[in-house]
Design an enzyme around this catalytic site. Sequence first.
Site, PDB file in Angstrom:
ATOM      1  N   GLY A   1      44.638  99.169 -54.297  1.00 63.20           N
ATOM      2  CA  GLY A   1      43.879 100.339 -53.833  1.00 63.20           C
ATOM      3  C   GLY A   1      43.985 100.536 -52.331  1.00 63.20           C
TER       4      GLY A   1
ATOM      5  N   ALA B   1      48.840 103.096 -50.595  1.00 66.62           N
ATOM      6  CA  ALA B   1      49.836 103.313 -51.656  1.00 66.62           C
ATOM      7  C   ALA B   1      49.160 103.552 -53.001  1.00 66.62           C
ATOM      8  CB  ALA B   1      50.775 102.116 -51.737  1.00 66.62           C
TER       9      ALA B   1
ATOM     10  N   SER C   1      40.973  94.927 -55.580  1.00 67.38           N
ATOM     11  CA  SER C   1      40.044  93.838 -55.316  1.00 67.38           C
ATOM     12  C   SER C   1      39.523  93.957 -53.892  1.00 67.38           C
ATOM     13  CB  SER C   1      40.778  92.500 -55.508  1.00 67.38           C
ATOM     14  OG  SER C   1      40.124  91.502 -54.785  1.00 67.38           O
TER      15      SER C   1
ATOM     16  N   ILE D   1      40.220  90.817 -51.860  1.00 67.97           N
ATOM     17  CA  ILE D   1      41.553  90.673 -51.247  1.00 67.97           C
ATOM     18  C   ILE D   1      41.708  91.654 -50.086  1.00 67.97           C
ATOM     19  CG2 ILE D   1      44.055  90.926 -51.637  1.00 67.97           C
ATOM     20  CD1 ILE D   1      43.591  89.984 -54.493  1.00 67.97           C
TER      21      ILE D   1
ATOM     22  N   LYS E   1      49.603 115.121 -34.408  1.00 66.85           N
ATOM     23  CA  LYS E   1      50.776 114.434 -33.847  1.00 66.85           C
ATOM     24  C   LYS E   1      51.961 115.409 -33.797  1.00 66.85           C
ATOM     25  CE  LYS E   1      54.053 110.732 -34.794  1.00 66.85           C
ATOM     26  NZ  LYS E   1      54.472 109.705 -35.740  1.00 66.85           N
TER      27      LYS E   1
ATOM     28  N   VAL F   1      43.376  90.506 -60.266  1.00 66.70           N
ATOM     29  CA  VAL F   1      44.296  90.195 -61.367  1.00 66.70           C
ATOM     30  C   VAL F   1      44.708  88.729 -61.242  1.00 66.70           C
ATOM     31  CG1 VAL F   1      46.607  90.641 -62.302  1.00 66.70           C
ATOM     32  CG2 VAL F   1      45.154  92.545 -61.596  1.00 66.70           C
TER      33      VAL F   1
ATOM     34  N   LEU G   1      53.978  98.767 -49.608  1.00 69.80           N
ATOM     35  CA  LEU G   1      54.506  97.551 -48.998  1.00 69.80           C
ATOM     36  C   LEU G   1      55.203  96.650 -50.011  1.00 69.80           C
ATOM     37  CD1 LEU G   1      51.501  96.774 -46.612  1.00 69.80           C
ATOM     38  CD2 LEU G   1      53.683  97.816 -46.015  1.00 69.80           C
TER      39      LEU G   1
ATOM     40  N   GLU H   1      58.975 104.681 -36.409  1.00 62.62           N
ATOM     41  CA  GLU H   1      59.047 106.127 -36.637  1.00 62.62           C
ATOM     42  C   GLU H   1      58.027 106.548 -37.696  1.00 62.62           C
ATOM     43  OE1 GLU H   1      60.496 108.665 -35.245  1.00 62.62           O
ATOM     44  OE2 GLU H   1      61.908 107.751 -33.844  1.00 62.62           O
TER      45      GLU H   1
HETATM   46  C1  LIG Z   1      51.782  96.418 -38.346  1.00 65.49           C
HETATM   47  C2  LIG Z   1      51.873  97.601 -39.254  1.00 65.49           C
HETATM   48  C3  LIG Z   1      51.734  98.885 -38.723  1.00 65.49           C
HETATM   49  C4  LIG Z   1      51.855  99.987 -39.557  1.00 65.49           C
HETATM   50  N1  LIG Z   1      51.785 101.249 -39.035  1.00 65.49           N
HETATM   51  C5  LIG Z   1      52.059 102.307 -39.815  1.00 65.49           C
HETATM   52  C6  LIG Z   1      52.079 103.637 -39.294  1.00 65.49           C
HETATM   53  O1  LIG Z   1      51.787 103.884 -38.120  1.00 65.49           O
HETATM   54  N2  LIG Z   1      52.419 104.640 -40.128  1.00 65.49           N
HETATM   55  C7  LIG Z   1      52.724 104.431 -41.436  1.00 65.49           C
HETATM   56  O2  LIG Z   1      53.079 105.370 -42.143  1.00 65.49           O
HETATM   57  N3  LIG Z   1      52.631 103.201 -41.978  1.00 65.49           N
HETATM   58  C8  LIG Z   1      52.324 102.153 -41.201  1.00 65.49           C
HETATM   59  N4  LIG Z   1      52.261 100.898 -41.750  1.00 65.49           N
HETATM   60  C9  LIG Z   1      52.400 100.734 -43.184  1.00 65.49           C
HETATM   61  C10 LIG Z   1      51.102 101.051 -43.885  1.00 65.49           C
HETATM   62  O3  LIG Z   1      50.075 100.240 -43.403  1.00 65.49           O
HETATM   63  C11 LIG Z   1      51.279 100.766 -45.373  1.00 65.49           C
HETATM   64  O4  LIG Z   1      52.411 101.427 -45.812  1.00 65.49           O
HETATM   65  C12 LIG Z   1      50.140 101.306 -46.162  1.00 65.49           C
HETATM   66  O5  LIG Z   1      48.936 100.901 -45.660  1.00 65.49           O
HETATM   67  C13 LIG Z   1      50.280 100.929 -47.610  1.00 65.49           C
HETATM   68  O6  LIG Z   1      49.877  99.631 -47.870  1.00 65.49           O
HETATM   69  P1  LIG Z   1      49.787  99.229 -49.394  1.00 65.49           P
HETATM   70  O7  LIG Z   1      48.789 100.109 -50.053  1.00 65.49           O
HETATM   71  O8  LIG Z   1      51.140  99.163 -49.945  1.00 65.49           O
HETATM   72  O9  LIG Z   1      49.255  97.710 -49.333  1.00 65.49           O
HETATM   73  P2  LIG Z   1      47.815  97.121 -48.981  1.00 65.49           P
HETATM   74  O10 LIG Z   1      47.086  97.961 -48.006  1.00 65.49           O
HETATM   75  O11 LIG Z   1      48.056  95.697 -48.627  1.00 65.49           O
HETATM   76  O12 LIG Z   1      47.005  97.176 -50.343  1.00 65.49           O
HETATM   77  C14 LIG Z   1      47.210  96.231 -51.369  1.00 65.49           C
HETATM   78  C15 LIG Z   1      46.167  96.454 -52.459  1.00 65.49           C
HETATM   79  O13 LIG Z   1      46.467  95.608 -53.548  1.00 65.49           O
HETATM   80  C16 LIG Z   1      45.274  94.948 -53.978  1.00 65.49           C
HETATM   81  N5  LIG Z   1      45.628  93.690 -54.603  1.00 65.49           N
HETATM   82  C17 LIG Z   1      46.550  92.790 -54.208  1.00 65.49           C
HETATM   83  N6  LIG Z   1      46.574  91.743 -55.050  1.00 65.49           N
HETATM   84  C18 LIG Z   1      45.658  91.990 -56.009  1.00 65.49           C
HETATM   85  C19 LIG Z   1      45.206  91.285 -57.158  1.00 65.49           C
HETATM   86  N7  LIG Z   1      45.697  90.096 -57.489  1.00 65.49           N
HETATM   87  N8  LIG Z   1      44.237  91.851 -57.896  1.00 65.49           N
HETATM   88  C20 LIG Z   1      43.713  93.054 -57.588  1.00 65.49           C
HETATM   89  N9  LIG Z   1      44.101  93.764 -56.515  1.00 65.49           N
HETATM   90  C21 LIG Z   1      45.062  93.238 -55.740  1.00 65.49           C
HETATM   91  C22 LIG Z   1      44.469  94.796 -52.689  1.00 65.49           C
HETATM   92  O14 LIG Z   1      43.120  94.607 -52.974  1.00 65.49           O
HETATM   93  C23 LIG Z   1      44.742  96.138 -52.034  1.00 65.49           C
HETATM   94  O15 LIG Z   1      43.864  97.105 -52.543  1.00 65.49           O
HETATM   95  C24 LIG Z   1      52.096  99.791 -40.939  1.00 65.49           C
HETATM   96  C25 LIG Z   1      52.180  98.504 -41.461  1.00 65.49           C
HETATM   97  C26 LIG Z   1      52.084  97.415 -40.636  1.00 65.49           C
HETATM   98  C27 LIG Z   1      52.192  96.044 -41.214  1.00 65.49           C
END
Ligand SMILES: Cc1cc2nc3c(=O)[nH]c(=O)nc-3n(C[C@H](O)[C@H](O)[C@H](O)COP(=O)(O)OP(=O)(O)OC[C@H]3O[C@@H](n4cnc5c(N)ncnc54)[C@H](O)[C@@H]3O)c2cc1C
Length: 493
Positions: free
Chosen positions: A12, A15, A38, A41, A77, A182, A329, A338
């Site tokens: 959540g 993404a 979660s 997490i 921006k 999970v 991610l 960028e």
């Molecule tokens: C340093 C840094 C800077 C960034 N800056 C930018 C930016 O300026 N612009 C941009 O477009 N993007 C940026 N990003 C990327 C952006 O942060 C991510 O693309 C975005 O937040 C998506 O993250 P995510 O949802 O994939 O993962 P996360 O935010 O890590 O979410 C993972 C989810 O999975 C859940 N989860 C994991 N394991 C379990 C489990 N076992 N059971 C239940 N739930 C689980 C967690 O609870 C959480 O809800 C940056 C990333 C980094 C690292």
Amino acid sequence: MRQIQKVVILGGGTAGWMSAALMKKVLGDTVSITLIESDEIGTVGVGEATIPPIRLVNNVLGLNESEFLKETKATIKLAIRFENWKRPGESYFHTFGVPGKSMAFCHFHHVLARGQKLGVEDDLWAYDLNYHCAVAGKFAQINSQDPIMEMPFAYHFDAGLYAQFLRKISEKAGVKRIEGKVQQVLRGQNGDISALVLENSRKIDGEIFIDCSGFKGLLIEQTLGTGFDDWSHWLPCDSAIAVPSEHHQQTVPYTRSIAHKAGWQWQIPLQHRNGNGHVFCSRYITDEEARSVLMENLETKALAEPRLIRFTTGRRRRQWNRNVVAIGLSSGFLEPLESTSIHLIQSGIVRLLQLFPQHDIKPAMVEEYNRQSQLEFEQIRDFLVLHYYLNEREEDFWNDMRHVQVPELLAHKIALFKENGKLFREQNDLFLESSWLQVMVGQGIKPQEYHPLVNTLPDAAIIKMLTQLKAKKLEPVFHLPSHDDYIRHMLSR
Ligand SMILES: Cc1cc2nc3c(=O)[nH]c(=O)nc-3n(C[C@H](O)[C@H](O)[C@H](O)COP(=O)(O)OP(=O)(O)OC[C@H]3O[C@@H](n4cnc5c(N)ncnc54)[C@H](O)[C@@H]3O)c2cc1C
């Protein structure tokens, strides 16, 4: 043949909730969508700068602009300002705009190159509306039928608040959210994932699983062992330290990217705070030193303890594997130079929706998804490598970056531009010629010659065209409100 009826999203973060909101909007009630997350997490908790296609997501979801700005603490921006990237003390903008006006068969910068030979002293950015508004701190949406007056824009926002906003919309539309961790992943006889089991033993089954579990890729990697293409030899930064700080009195409508000894610092203005971070390569600088560089270069008071995040640059070998599609991610990571990660989430979901199966998942659709995703990641990677490769800094990190053996297509692009200023947009490349142009020129390439087509115009016509274009691109700046006034006005609606 099985009709696809159940989609399960694991995660959540940005993404997970962007996937949920868009899939629900497009697929409606033809499938049920369940999202598991979660709170324990948590999410990665960074990511604040976006690029213009984000506005398509907001449009498709029918978001009200004022409400969106209010809920996500967003600002506008127009560009990224790259400071000290070529060498210390020099800066340039990569704007979302298109400088000047191109002729058929020949881009504007060829006209400018001839103008410069005739004594014109202006650079590319003097003919860029986004640039003028960015430096003047001005913004409003311009209503003009003239394509050269377009001013593409994106947002800086708090990605955590954006995810919450999308959660509200998704749940209202019928997405089911389950809180829980999970603990076990069940697989069917054919090897596909059949269900996710939570800590409390509750079993959630599905036909397609969207893995939005973050860097670890619980389904795509930890369960299916898909494999990862490591691109650290091209983009060796592997760490970031992030910290929020107080906001400035005046909010600039652009991101700042400031090069340091072994990496670079971002400064992103939101309504209520600045987002700051230092992306660095741990082979050239210690964590402690990187932290000091960030803290010493903060312009406003820090609002929290700095946080260290490790990453590996690269992509999952197959972003769709069996009945799992990795989004966010879990699908790979390219540093935020960028601001492309949130966009990659968006394009991943759009691609999935375009290929979404009515019945069973077939090999050709998976192959097509993976082919397009790979191309997209590689094109962005090359654009990022360009920034590092064309530097003239003296520190070890930068010296090594200058001697990296760049991907073949990138080497060709650079050689072509150096020789005669020619630029071609690769198929579906996210970055237009104007983006490549600004970074190549900003990082110091001066093409040896311009397009001969420009010689068909007399000197006076060239000078007149440049004078008129510059005046036209500058003119709106005098009438537009300040960026801060625009935000205040939108919030008061
Ligand atoms: C340093 C840094 C800077 C960034 N800056 C930018 C930016 O300026 N612009 C941009 O477009 N993007 C940026 N990003 C990327 C952006 O942060 C991510 O693309 C975005 O937040 C998506 O993250 P995510 O949802 O994939 O993962 P996360 O935010 O890590 O979410 C993972 C989810 O999975 C859940 N989860 C994991 N394991 C379990 C489990 N076992 N059971 C239940 N739930 C689980 C967690 O609870 C959480 O809800 C940056 C990333 C980094 C690292």
